[in-house]
Design an enzyme around this catalytic site. Sequence first.
Site, mmCIF file in Angstrom:
data_model
loop_
_atom_site.group_PDB
_atom_site.id
_atom_site.type_symbol
_atom_site.label_atom_id
_atom_site.label_comp_id
_atom_site.label_asym_id
_atom_site.label_seq_id
_atom_site.Cartn_x
_atom_site.Cartn_y
_atom_site.Cartn_z
ATOM 1 N N CYS A 112 0.816 -1.227 0.000
ATOM 2 C CA CYS A 112 0.000 0.000 0.000
ATOM 3 C C CYS A 112 0.841 1.265 0.000
ATOM 4 C CB CYS A 112 -0.955 -0.018 1.185
ATOM 5 S SG CYS A 112 -1.955 -1.503 1.216
ATOM 6 N N HIS A 249 -3.682 6.561 2.337
ATOM 7 C CA HIS A 249 -4.081 5.241 1.855
ATOM 8 C C HIS A 249 -5.469 4.894 2.407
ATOM 9 C CE1 HIS A 249 -4.271 1.118 0.875
ATOM 10 N NE2 HIS A 249 -4.040 0.681 2.089
ATOM 11 N N ASN A 279 -10.195 -1.262 -0.140
ATOM 12 C CA ASN A 279 -8.751 -1.021 -0.098
ATOM 13 C C ASN A 279 -8.145 -1.534 -1.407
ATOM 14 O OD1 ASN A 279 -5.993 -1.210 0.360
ATOM 15 N ND2 ASN A 279 -6.186 -1.979 2.452
HETATM 16 N N1 ACO Z 1 -18.243 -9.972 8.964
HETATM 17 C C1 ACO Z 1 -18.744 -10.262 10.174
HETATM 18 N N2 ACO Z 1 -17.947 -10.563 11.234
HETATM 19 C C2 ACO Z 1 -16.610 -10.581 11.023
HETATM 20 C C3 ACO Z 1 -16.043 -10.297 9.763
HETATM 21 C C4 ACO Z 1 -16.922 -9.981 8.711
HETATM 22 N N3 ACO Z 1 -16.482 -9.673 7.472
HETATM 23 N N4 ACO Z 1 -14.700 -10.394 9.866
HETATM 24 C C5 ACO Z 1 -14.422 -10.722 11.138
HETATM 25 N N5 ACO Z 1 -15.571 -10.840 11.828
HETATM 26 C C6 ACO Z 1 -15.746 -11.170 13.261
HETATM 27 C C7 ACO Z 1 -14.573 -11.927 13.828
HETATM 28 O O1 ACO Z 1 -14.713 -13.320 13.584
HETATM 29 C C8 ACO Z 1 -14.661 -11.589 15.292
HETATM 30 O O2 ACO Z 1 -15.651 -12.387 15.876
HETATM 31 P P1 ACO Z 1 -15.464 -12.979 17.375
HETATM 32 O O3 ACO Z 1 -15.392 -11.764 18.260
HETATM 33 O O4 ACO Z 1 -16.698 -13.793 17.562
HETATM 34 O O5 ACO Z 1 -14.196 -13.756 17.337
HETATM 35 C C9 ACO Z 1 -15.214 -10.149 15.297
HETATM 36 O O6 ACO Z 1 -15.802 -9.945 13.988
HETATM 37 C C10 ACO Z 1 -14.139 -9.095 15.533
HETATM 38 O O7 ACO Z 1 -13.062 -9.317 14.650
HETATM 39 P P2 ACO Z 1 -11.759 -8.426 14.694
HETATM 40 O O8 ACO Z 1 -10.781 -8.909 13.659
HETATM 41 O O9 ACO Z 1 -11.270 -8.335 16.103
HETATM 42 O O10 ACO Z 1 -12.357 -7.010 14.242
HETATM 43 P P3 ACO Z 1 -11.724 -5.576 14.369
HETATM 44 O O11 ACO Z 1 -12.638 -4.728 15.135
HETATM 45 O O12 ACO Z 1 -10.274 -5.615 14.756
HETATM 46 O O13 ACO Z 1 -11.773 -5.059 12.847
HETATM 47 C C11 ACO Z 1 -10.502 -4.805 10.807
HETATM 48 C C12 ACO Z 1 -11.098 -5.779 11.829
HETATM 49 C C13 ACO Z 1 -11.628 -4.024 10.151
HETATM 50 C C14 ACO Z 1 -9.779 -5.617 9.735
HETATM 51 C C15 ACO Z 1 -9.538 -3.829 11.475
HETATM 52 O O14 ACO Z 1 -8.648 -4.527 12.312
HETATM 53 C C16 ACO Z 1 -8.741 -3.028 10.468
HETATM 54 O O15 ACO Z 1 -9.274 -2.265 9.693
HETATM 55 N N6 ACO Z 1 -7.411 -3.121 10.466
HETATM 56 C C17 ACO Z 1 -6.560 -2.398 9.543
HETATM 57 C C18 ACO Z 1 -6.520 -3.042 8.203
HETATM 58 C C19 ACO Z 1 -5.634 -2.225 7.269
HETATM 59 O O16 ACO Z 1 -5.427 -1.060 7.491
HETATM 60 N N7 ACO Z 1 -5.080 -2.790 6.251
HETATM 61 C C20 ACO Z 1 -4.228 -1.976 5.402
HETATM 62 C C21 ACO Z 1 -3.126 -2.639 4.892
HETATM 63 S S1 ACO Z 1 -3.594 -3.754 3.645
HETATM 64 C C22 ACO Z 1 -2.282 -3.871 2.565
HETATM 65 O O17 ACO Z 1 -1.242 -3.364 2.772
HETATM 66 C C23 ACO Z 1 -2.484 -4.765 1.323
#
Ligand code: ACO
EC number: 2.3.1.180
Length: 324
Positions: A112, A249, A279
């Site tokens: 990214c 980004h 993304n």
């Molecule tokens: N739909 C429904 N539920 C989901 C989904 C989904 N798509 N995905 C995960 N869950 C569930 C999980 O199973 C978990 O359930 P549990 O509590 O029963 O175990 C719950 O939702 C919480 O999951 P987390 O992973 O803890 O969710 P979080 O609040 O951390 O959000 C997210 C996840 C959106 C990915 C966040 O961490 C984020 O945005 N991180 C940054 C990502 C990023 O910036 N990437 C950029 C770089 S990418 C690159 O370089 C190619």
Amino acid sequence: MNYAKISQVAHYAPRQVVSNDDLAEIMDTSDEWISSRTGIKNRHLSSDETTSDLATKVAENLLQKSGISAQDLDFIIVATITPDSLMPSTAARVQANIGAKNAFAFDLTAACSGFIFAISTGEKFISSGRYQKGLVIGSETLSKTVDWLDRSTAVLFGDGAGGVLLESASEQHFLAESQFTDGSRGESLTCGKIGLSSPFSKKGENQPYLTMDGRAIFDFAIRDVARSIKETIESSQLSAEDLDFLLLHQANIRILDKMAKKLGVAQEKLPANMMEYGNTSAASIPILLSECVEQGLIKLNGNQIILMSGFGGGLTWGTLIVTI
Ligand code: ACO
């Protein structure tokens, strides 16, 4: 002294738009979960166009808008983590498609941050005085690298491409930059792992799909990246108020909101379009830049001060401050 400037912008996305509700029909997810945690509503997915097809559309558009001939180009850099093939490079395919026979062309892989690293590289080529014109394009088809059975990553990414024409200029337009890599944290975001496979070696692990420790990446963005953006602004002798727009980004709207607070700038200065594209890794910043120009927020030759910052796999992060 030789200088470079961004003189034209363009973007392209595949026609097929897939909404959160569409995804909820094929996996256990919901519009509420995706949009409240990420801001993403739609993504464009390619059904029949490759990364080089998307990049070629951008290249053709840049040539058409700027009125220059493909043969005037000295170089083409494509930032991508989703090339059509490791060789020939995506950039070489674009070079052939548009007939830029005088341009050297190569891909740059920095996830990214790829567009920021690539535009910085292009700027150095031009400021060396040896080259006058080049295309820098971020192009991705991330749909082919996500595991469509893994809802925690599949909902986050999309396909698209954006790019700029860089040209030599008589005045300075690149005001400040910083670029970083921390390979020791690389395992928190991986894609396309290729294991050893000769009959004489210990077989390594193949992992084609994108894997991500979402929390670790979120923390990395709002700590390391926010700090480096602050330091880059300070190094430019400017203050955050002097910036017209900060194009970050497009991973997650919550990251942008936290960044705006940390940097002490109004949210309106951080345009967002992850709602429409998800993304798109190396393509996200140039797509956003091109849309801002289309919408009249940013004017070419308008002398606005724009900060662009990418962050992601590697881990890598980088910031540029330019006048456009
Ligand atoms: N739909 C429904 N539920 C989901 C989904 C989904 N798509 N995905 C995960 N869950 C569930 C999980 O199973 C978990 O359930 P549990 O509590 O029963 O175990 C719950 O939702 C919480 O999951 P987390 O992973 O803890 O969710 P979080 O609040 O951390 O959000 C997210 C996840 C959106 C990915 C966040 O961490 C984020 O945005 N991180 C940054 C990502 C990023 O910036 N990437 C950029 C770089 S990418 C690159 O370089 C190619």
